[in-house]
Design an enzyme around this catalytic site. Structure first.
Site, PDB file in Angstrom:
ATOM      1  N   ARG A  11       0.818  -1.212   0.000  1.00  0.00           N
ATOM      2  CA  ARG A  11       0.000   0.000   0.000  1.00  0.00           C
ATOM      3  C   ARG A  11       0.858   1.272   0.000  1.00  0.00           C
ATOM      4  NH1 ARG A  11      -4.585  -0.081   4.256  1.00  0.00           N
ATOM      5  NH2 ARG A  11      -5.230   1.626   2.931  1.00  0.00           N
ATOM      6  N   CYS A  12       2.164   1.120   0.133  1.00  0.00           N
ATOM      7  CA  CYS A  12       3.080   2.269   0.205  1.00  0.00           C
ATOM      8  C   CYS A  12       3.745   2.497  -1.150  1.00  0.00           C
ATOM      9  CB  CYS A  12       4.133   1.995   1.273  1.00  0.00           C
ATOM     10  SG  CYS A  12       5.497   3.165   1.295  1.00  0.00           S
ATOM     11  N   SER A  13       3.631   3.709  -1.681  1.00  0.00           N
ATOM     12  CA  SER A  13       4.207   3.993  -2.999  1.00  0.00           C
ATOM     13  C   SER A  13       5.728   3.867  -2.991  1.00  0.00           C
ATOM     14  CB  SER A  13       3.797   5.382  -3.477  1.00  0.00           C
ATOM     15  OG  SER A  13       4.308   6.384  -2.622  1.00  0.00           O
ATOM     16  N   ARG A  16       6.444   0.183  -3.186  1.00  0.00           N
ATOM     17  CA  ARG A  16       6.179  -0.328  -4.543  1.00  0.00           C
ATOM     18  C   ARG A  16       7.288   0.111  -5.497  1.00  0.00           C
ATOM     19  NH1 ARG A  16       0.969   1.554  -3.306  1.00  0.00           N
ATOM     20  NH2 ARG A  16       1.216   3.264  -4.799  1.00  0.00           N
TER      21      ARG A  16
END
Length: 116
Positions: A11-13, A16
């Site tokens: 969920r963390c850019s 990712r």
């Protein structure tokens, strides 16, 4: 053969982006979704040693749980580590581990330096 692991939160850019960077560089990393499979106290202590930082430096101090637990006033390294084990959301991310060294992917250049 390199042994690379990334503690990842999908969920963390930033997390990712770190996974994408490893793939782009051809690094076959073991992806550990640390919120689903939290590290043990021993693993966390080992990563802190690899990073060369204190438990507080690894904590996400803006998380609600940090405030709810009153961790700002806690000075015990052991208590802070226990809090991260119990609440892995407190652990800064992403963390890439390679050959006994580790880097936090903020900024992502830390990961580039580690894998080169």
């Amino acid at each position: 053969m390199e042994n690379v692991t990334i503690w990842h939160n999908p969920r963390c850019s930033k997390s990712r982006n770190a996974v994408a960077l490893l793939e782009e560089k051809g690094v076959d990393a073991e992806v550990v979704k640390y919120l689903d499979t939290p590290p043990s106290k021993e693993e966390l202590v080992e990563v802190l040693k690899m990073l060369g930082i204190s438990a507080r430096e690894l904590m996400r101090t803006k998380e609600d749980v940090y405030k709810e637990l009153g961790l700002k006033d806690v000075s015990s390294e052991d208590a802070l580590i226990e809090a991260m084990v119990a609440h892995p959301k407190l652990i800064e991310r992403p963390i890439v581990i390679k050959d006994g060294k580790a880097a936090i992917g903020r900024p992502i250049e830390n990961i580039i330096a580690l894998i080169q």
